[in-house]
Design an enzyme around this catalytic site. Structure first.
Site, short mmCIF file in Angstrom:
data_model
loop_
_atom_site.label_atom_id
_atom_site.label_comp_id
_atom_site.label_asym_id
_atom_site.label_seq_id
_atom_site.Cartn_x
_atom_site.Cartn_y
_atom_site.Cartn_z
N ASP A 78 -27.43 -26.24 12.10
CA ASP A 78 -28.79 -25.90 12.54
C ASP A 78 -29.84 -26.17 11.47
OD1 ASP A 78 -27.96 -23.89 10.82
OD2 ASP A 78 -27.89 -22.34 12.35
N HIS A 151 -24.91 -13.87 16.80
CA HIS A 151 -25.19 -15.30 16.99
C HIS A 151 -24.26 -16.15 16.13
CE1 HIS A 151 -28.57 -15.61 13.68
NE2 HIS A 151 -27.41 -15.93 13.17
C1 GLP Z 1 -28.35 -17.73 9.91
C2 GLP Z 1 -27.64 -19.06 10.19
C3 GLP Z 1 -26.26 -18.82 10.69
C4 GLP Z 1 -25.57 -17.86 9.76
C5 GLP Z 1 -26.24 -16.52 9.80
C6 GLP Z 1 -25.57 -15.50 8.91
O1 GLP Z 1 -28.94 -17.22 11.02
N1 GLP Z 1 -28.33 -19.88 11.13
O2 GLP Z 1 -25.56 -20.05 10.77
O3 GLP Z 1 -24.22 -17.73 10.13
O4 GLP Z 1 -27.55 -16.71 9.36
O5 GLP Z 1 -26.02 -15.64 7.60
P1 GLP Z 1 -25.32 -15.02 6.35
O6 GLP Z 1 -24.07 -15.82 6.13
O7 GLP Z 1 -26.30 -15.21 5.24
O8 GLP Z 1 -25.05 -13.60 6.65
#
Ligand code: GLP
Length: 260
Positions: A78, A151
Site C-alpha cells: 500500500d 485491517h
Molecule cells: C498500517 C499499514 C499496515 C500495517 C499496519 C500496522 O496501517 N498500512 O500494512 O500492517 O499499519 O502497523 P504496525 O506494524 O506499525 O503496527
C-alpha cells in the site's frame, strides 16, 4: 519459539507464539530459503513497525551470509494517496531506507503503489499493479502486519473478499495511529492505494506479524471471530498457507479462548 503450548489446539496450525526477534529470524530464514532456491522470487512486503525486525534480519543475511536480493521482485501492499515516492513519509521512502538500498535490491524490480498518481489515472494504475503482480508470476510470500481494527494493508473494515488493488478511505483509528509519523492528525492523508483482500489471498504463503497488547483484540477477532469484511484479517483463515507470528501480549486473548 513455542509453536504449541498455551494456544488452543485449533489455532496451532496457524499461530506461532514467539518474540518479535524469533519471528524475524523465522520469517527471514523462510525468505532466504525461497530466494536461494529461486533468485527471482516474488515477495509481497509491508510497512509499519511489525516487519522492521524481519528487514533488519534480511540485511544481516545479506551482509554476513551473502544473501543476494539483486533479482528478487517485490510488491508493497500500500501507499498513502497524495505522497510522491520521494516524500520521506511515503512507504516507498520507508522501504528504500529500511531494506531496498541497504540490501541491494534492484530499484527496477521493487514496486510500491504510486500515491501521487492523478485521479484520472487511478483506476488504470491500480489495474496495472494487479497485472504486474500476475505478470511476475504471483506473490510467493506476502508479509503482513495487522491494524488495531483488523485491517490488512489498508483494507479497512468493510473490505470485501473479492477486492483488488484500489483507492480506499482510511478509517479514523488508522489515521489516528499514523498521526505521530505525520506530526498531526490533520496532516495524515485521508486515502490510500492498497492491494485488495483477493490480491493478498492470491499469495502462495502469507506470514502475519503482530506484537504488543494493542493488537490482542484484532488478532483474536481475526483468528476466532466470524470470517467477513468487519474484520478483514479474518479472511486470512481462508488461505491454506498462512501463519501468524504473535508475541505473548498480542496472543493474550487467544489463551482466554482455550480456557473457556
Ligand atoms: C498500517 C499499514 C499496515 C500495517 C499496519 C500496522 O496501517 N498500512 O500494512 O500492517 O499499519 O502497523 P504496525 O506494524 O506499525 O503496527
Amino acid at each position: 519459539m513455542n509453536e504449541s503450548n498455551q494456544l488452543p489446539l485449533q489455532l496451532q496450525s496457524r499461530v506461532t507464539l514467539c518474540s518479535r526477534e524469533e519471528a524475524a529470524r523465522a520469517v527471514a530464514a523462510e525468505i532466504a530459503t525461497l530466494v536461494r532456491a529461486r533468485p527471482d522470487a516474488v515477495l509481497g512486503l509491508a510497512t509499519g513497525r511489525s516487519p522492521i525486525a524481519v528487514y533488519a534480519e534480511l540485511l544481516r543475511l545479506h551482509h554476513e551470509e551473502g544473501l543476494d536480493f539483486g533479482r528478487v521482485v517485490t510488491f508493497n501492499l500500500d501507499e498513502y494517496r497524495g505522497l510522491a515516492p520521494d516524500d520521506p513519509r511515503s512507504f516507498r521512502a520507508f522501504m528504500r531506507a529500511r531494506l531496498f538500498e541497504p540490501a541491494g535490491f534492484d530499484p527496477a524490480r521493487t514496486h510500491v503503489p504510486d500515491g501521487a498518481v492523478p485521479d484520472a489515472e487511478l483506476e488504470s494504475a491500480c489495474a496495472a499493479y494487479e497485472r504486474a503482480i500476475a505478470g511476475a508470476g504471483g506473490l510467493d510470500l506476502q508479509i503482513l502486519g495487522i491494524g488495531r481494527n483488523g485491517h490488512v494493508g489498508f483494507d479497512e473494515p468493510g473490505s470485501p473478499a473479492d477486492s483488488r488493488t484500489r483507492s480506499v478511505a482510511l478509517a479514523p483509528e488508522t489515521r489516528a495511529d499514523a498521526a505521530g509519523a505525520f506530526g498531526s492528525l490533520d496532516a495524515v492523508p485521508r486515502a490510500a492505494i492498497t492491494m485488495g483482500i483477493a490480491t493478498i489471498l492470491s499469495a502462495r504463503r502469507i506470514r502475519v506479524l503482530a506484537f504488543g497488547a494493542t493488537k490482542a483484540d484484532a488478532v483474536c477477532a481475526a483468528l476466532t471471530g466470524p470470517v467477513g469484511p468487519d474484520v478483514p484479517a479474518s479472511f486470512l483463515r481462508r488461505h491454506r498457507d498462512v501463519r501468524f507470528f504473535v508475541d505473548e501480549a498480542a496472543a493474550a486473548r487467544l489463551r482466554a479462548v482455550r480456557s473457556r
